[in-house]
Design a protein around this motif. Structure first.
Motif, short mmCIF file in Angstrom:
data_model
loop_
_atom_site.label_atom_id
_atom_site.label_comp_id
_atom_site.label_asym_id
_atom_site.label_seq_id
_atom_site.Cartn_x
_atom_site.Cartn_y
_atom_site.Cartn_z
N ASP A 94 -13.89 7.36 -25.32
CA ASP A 94 -14.32 8.73 -25.64
C ASP A 94 -13.68 9.73 -24.67
O ASP A 94 -13.09 10.73 -25.09
N LEU A 95 -13.81 9.45 -23.37
CA LEU A 95 -13.27 10.38 -22.38
C LEU A 95 -11.74 10.41 -22.44
O LEU A 95 -11.13 11.47 -22.27
N ALA A 96 -11.13 9.24 -22.67
CA ALA A 96 -9.67 9.18 -22.72
C ALA A 96 -9.13 9.97 -23.91
O ALA A 96 -8.12 10.68 -23.80
N LEU A 97 -9.82 9.89 -25.06
CA LEU A 97 -9.36 10.63 -26.25
C LEU A 97 -9.47 12.13 -26.02
O LEU A 97 -8.70 12.92 -26.55
N LEU A 98 -10.46 12.50 -25.21
CA LEU A 98 -10.65 13.91 -24.90
C LEU A 98 -9.57 14.40 -23.93
O LEU A 98 -8.96 15.45 -24.13
N ALA A 99 -9.31 13.59 -22.91
CA ALA A 99 -8.44 14.06 -21.82
C ALA A 99 -6.96 13.89 -22.11
O ALA A 99 -6.15 14.72 -21.65
N LEU A 100 -6.60 12.84 -22.82
CA LEU A 100 -5.17 12.52 -22.96
C LEU A 100 -4.65 12.93 -24.34
O LEU A 100 -5.12 12.44 -25.36
N ALA A 101 -3.67 13.80 -24.33
CA ALA A 101 -3.07 14.23 -25.59
C ALA A 101 -2.34 13.05 -26.24
O ALA A 101 -1.91 12.12 -25.56
N ARG A 157 -6.65 10.52 -12.76
CA ARG A 157 -5.68 10.43 -13.84
C ARG A 157 -6.10 11.24 -15.06
O ARG A 157 -5.32 12.01 -15.60
N LEU A 158 -7.35 11.06 -15.49
CA LEU A 158 -7.78 11.74 -16.72
C LEU A 158 -8.11 13.22 -16.47
O LEU A 158 -7.70 14.08 -17.26
N ALA A 159 -8.82 13.50 -15.38
CA ALA A 159 -9.27 14.89 -15.15
C ALA A 159 -8.09 15.88 -15.10
O ALA A 159 -8.16 16.93 -15.74
N PRO A 160 -6.99 15.58 -14.36
CA PRO A 160 -5.88 16.54 -14.34
C PRO A 160 -5.25 16.73 -15.72
O PRO A 160 -4.83 17.84 -16.07
N GLN A 161 -5.22 15.67 -16.53
CA GLN A 161 -4.68 15.79 -17.88
C GLN A 161 -5.58 16.67 -18.74
O GLN A 161 -5.11 17.47 -19.54
N ALA A 162 -6.90 16.50 -18.56
CA ALA A 162 -7.84 17.31 -19.34
C ALA A 162 -7.64 18.79 -19.03
O ALA A 162 -7.69 19.63 -19.93
N SER A 163 -7.37 19.11 -17.75
CA SER A 163 -7.24 20.53 -17.40
C SER A 163 -5.95 21.13 -17.94
O SER A 163 -5.84 22.35 -18.02
N LEU A 164 -4.99 20.27 -18.33
CA LEU A 164 -3.77 20.81 -18.96
C LEU A 164 -3.99 21.14 -20.43
O LEU A 164 -3.12 21.72 -21.07
N ARG A 165 -5.13 20.75 -20.97
CA ARG A 165 -5.33 20.86 -22.41
C ARG A 165 -6.15 22.07 -22.82
O ARG A 165 -6.68 22.13 -23.92
N GLY A 166 -6.28 23.03 -21.90
CA GLY A 166 -6.99 24.26 -22.27
C GLY A 166 -8.42 24.25 -21.77
O GLY A 166 -8.98 23.20 -21.44
#
Ligand code: RET
Length: 239
Positions: A94-101, A157-166
């Motif tokens: 769930d979290l990975a689908l949210l954070a990683l494009a 790993r996931l949190a920085p990717q999530a912040s790139l997604r808006g």
């Protein structure tokens, strides 16, 4: 497996009530997975699978078949570990689908590592739960190491990717991740206090605490996850 273990009526009741709550959760999330807007459906579906697995394993434990009576009288609730082996990777998904494009190059690798560390955590925890000597604390420590790897990946790993997604996705991730971390950290604490660990709380207290945690970590977390359709819609986009 010899079947019905010596479960007290209180323990049995708590297990049945939790199974029922998981069934209600499954019905709700299944309904959502067919009726919600398309971008939310997969999150509803994952939550439905999680609560279905829990309902099944709680039913197994409530009927006495998800427990193993060991020589010496120790009762192992192995049903929990079957449940967690499948449900914890799905929660992380769930979290990975949210954070990683979708087009994030290391997506498969990061998800694979996350799931591997998580499954390692649960399987070594299971080994610790069936060992009755102090050797179990070695496996408890190994399990904690797996848990630390999971936390590391979520935070760095996931949190920085999530912040790139808006903003929407980032806020939603930053809301869900702490909820997950706080709930998950309580599991090893309950384990260490319970009959499998130091044995300072009763089987009933342990059953109640795990039941509350499982309901919050599965149904509660799932409800918060699907409560933000705009963020889930944004998470569908390649950013
Ligand atoms: C164990 C014992 C050994 C040490 C550690 C553990 C961690 C368990 C966790 C379980 C999470 C379960 C969830 C279930 C349902 O939704 C195996 C208790 C670190 C983190 C979230």
């Amino acid at each position: 497996i010899s079947g019905i273990g010596p479960l007290g009526p209180g323990v049995r009741l708590v297990l049945w009530i939790t199974a029922l709550i998981m069934i209600l959760g499954t019905l709700y999330f299944t309904y959502g997975s067919v009726s919600a807007r398309v971008e939310r459906r997969r999150f509803f579906a994952i939550s439905a699978i999680i609560t279905l697995i829990a309902a099944t394993l709680y039913t197994l434990m409530a009927t006495g078949y998800g427990t193993l009576l060991q020589p010496g009288g120790h009762l192992s609730f192995f049903g929990r570990y079957i449940d967690w082996t499948f449900t914890t990777p799905l929660l992380l998904l769930d979290l990975a689908l949210l954070a990683l494009a979708r087009n994030f190059p290391n997506r498969g690798m990061v998800i694979g590592t996350l799931v591997a560390a998580d499954v390692y955590m649960i399987l070594t925890g299971f080994v610790a739960s069936i060992i009755r000597t102090d050797v179990r604390w070695i496996f408890f420590a190994a399990s904690c190491a797996g848990f630390l790897a999971v936390i590391y990946l979520l935070v760095s790993r996931l949190a920085p990717q999530a912040s790139l997604r808006g903003r929407l996705v980032d806020n939603h991730y930053r809301r869900l991740m702490p909820i997950l971390l706080v709930l998950w950290i309580l599991y090893p604490i309950v384990w260490a206090l319970g009959k499998e660990g130091a044995g300072v709380i009763s089987t009933l207290a342990e059953t109640v605490l795990y039941a509350i945690l499982d309901i919050c970590a599965k149904v509660g977390f799932g409800l918060v996850l699907v409560s933000n359709p705009d963020a889930l819609e944004d998470a569908e986009r390649d950013v």
